[in-house]
Design an enzyme around this catalytic site. Structure first.
Site, PDB file in Angstrom:
ATOM      1  CD1 TRP A   1     -79.305 -18.268 -20.634  1.00 36.48           C
ATOM      2  CD2 TRP A   1     -78.396 -18.349 -22.815  1.00 36.48           C
ATOM      3  NE1 TRP A   1     -78.253 -17.547 -20.593  1.00 36.48           N
ATOM      4  CE2 TRP A   1     -77.580 -17.307 -21.764  1.00 36.48           C
ATOM      5  CE3 TRP A   1     -78.031 -18.415 -24.203  1.00 36.48           C
ATOM      6  CZ2 TRP A   1     -76.639 -16.563 -22.518  1.00 36.48           C
ATOM      7  CZ3 TRP A   1     -77.198 -17.504 -24.633  1.00 36.48           C
ATOM      8  CH2 TRP A   1     -76.516 -16.491 -23.819  1.00 36.48           C
ATOM      9  CB  SER A   2     -82.592 -23.767 -24.286  1.00 34.11           C
ATOM     10  OG  SER A   2     -81.819 -23.574 -25.303  1.00 34.11           O
ATOM     11  CB  VAL A   3     -86.296 -21.822 -20.080  1.00 32.28           C
ATOM     12  CG1 VAL A   3     -87.765 -21.804 -19.637  1.00 32.28           C
ATOM     13  CG2 VAL A   3     -85.672 -22.608 -19.228  1.00 32.28           C
TER      14      VAL A   3
ATOM     15  CE  LYS B   1     -83.763 -25.174 -28.220  1.00 32.72           C
ATOM     16  NZ  LYS B   1     -82.726 -24.141 -27.742  1.00 32.72           N
TER      17      LYS B   1
ATOM     18  N   GLY C   1     -78.969 -26.827 -23.769  1.00 33.66           N
ATOM     19  CA  GLY C   1     -79.681 -25.294 -23.213  1.00 33.66           C
ATOM     20  C   GLY C   1     -78.833 -24.276 -23.765  1.00 33.66           C
TER      21      GLY C   1
END
Length: 369
Positions: free
Chosen positions: A66-68, A70, A222
């Protein structure tokens, strides 16, 4: 106690113990890695890759972080800035002329990286996330919700398309291609933005929190958009789809394991170079910690400090993803810590990443005793 596979240096024994504790408390599976000076001092995994708990989590199991993701997209932008190909203080429209529409002439590249551009909401259908030209055209046509740079609001899905399109305009390559060729390949990192079909057999699908099903929707840091904003929500079912894996959604669709996440972000912890490979300079790494905003994030509803592509936490920086994954970079210790899991928990009850990071710090303290 849950069976933990892999290896670790003795001072860091608290880290695999922490992972075992999470699995014992009901989690399906996961992996943890701690890198110091660009080398693994912890590389462990355990549990199961499926909700039915019939397929053991393997060394090469990967899952959606997921937002890791980014942090991987941000690294691509920082690499281009370090090469002189990208001016982080320039208007986005210098690289992406169509973006100047609807009053966005003053949006700067650094605003994209720090969630201050005023474009936090994805208001198109989920299916449009899988179509890069349509997704970026939608964002180029939007008007900002606030004066760019004056406030922060978490760009949960939109940030990756915004930064990724700038990368594409400069390099002629998608962000997934740039990351694969310029970051993952030199480091030998098993992380992917846009997952080829040949890797599907290694994927641990996301398991919703207990008592939830795949209709469980993102509404936490996230994940996808907050239901309170009226923007499109993302469900576990969406993230587990083949379309999601194939697409490049550079804010939320990266696939990897803790080893690959920590390996890549070790570059930032070690001044831009590990294992004889230099991706950017020390100054290029330091840009990540240049504070762009401090205050209450409009969408997260909590105090944050945003650097350039990373959340700032004291002398450390990093970010977490919907479902529990997290990476933290600690340049002072030349350490990167990553935790990756297929098991979601309710956000209000989820402090697993902090447990893992605390255990890593215990090991670091033992190293220096």
């Amino acid at each position: 106690m849950a069976d933990i596979q892999g290896s670790y240096d003795d001072p860091f024994a608290a880290v695999p113990d922490a992972l075992a504790g999470l699995l014992d408390s009901g989690d399906a599976g996961g992996s943890v890695a701690v890198f110091v000076d660009g080398e693994p001092v912890v590389d462990v995994w355990g549990g199961f890759a499926d909700a039915d708990r019939t397929v053991p989590w393997q060394r090469d199991t990967i899952t959606n972080v997921w937002s890791v993701t980014k942090t991987m997209t941000a690294l691509c932008a920082l690499v281009l800035a370090d090469r002189g190909d990208l001016d982080l203080g320039a208007p986005v429209a210098r690289y992406w002329p169509e973006f100047a529409a609807a009053g966005k002439e003053k949006v700067l590249v650094r605003h994209l990286l720090s969630h201050t551009a005023g474009l936090p909401d994805w208001d198109g259908p989920v299916e449009e996330l899988y179509d890069w030209p349509s997704a970026t055209a939608r964002l180029a046509a939007q008007a900002p919700q606030w004066e760019p740079g004056s406030a922060a609001g978490y760009h949960s899905l939109t940030q990756g398309f915004l930064v990724g399109e700038v990368v594409r305009r400069i390099t002629g390559r998608s962000v997934g291609e740039f990351f694969a060729e310029e970051v993952a390949a030199p480091l030998g990192a098993d992380f992917h933005i846009g997952l080829p079909a040949g890797h599907d057999h290694r994927v641990a699908l996301t398991v919703p929190p207990p008592s939830r099903d795949e209709s469980y929707a993102a509404g936490a840091p996230g994940g996808g958009a907050s239901p309170a904003t009226g923007a499109t929500t993302v469900r576990v079912r969406d993230g587990n789809s083949v379309a999601w894996r194939r697409a490049q959604i550079p804010a939320a669709s990266g696939f990897g394991n803790a080893r690959s996440v920590a390996l890549v972000q070790s570059v930032m912890a070690c001044g831009g170079a590990i294992r004889g490979r230099r991706l950017l300079s020390q100054a290029g790494c330091d840009r990540a910690r240049e504070e762009q905003f401090q205050g209450v994030d409009r969408l997260l509803g909590m105090p944050v400090r945003w650097g350039l592509g990373y959340g700032l936490f004291g002398s450390a920086y990093g970010w977490g993803g919907w479902g529990g994954a997290i990476v933290v970079v600690e340049p002072g210790a030349r350490m990167a810590v990553a935790y990756v899991t297929n098991q979601m928990r309710e956000p209000a009850d989820d402090d697993r990443g902090m447990e893992i990071i605390a255990a890593a710090h215990d090991g670091l303290g033992r190293l220096t005793d």
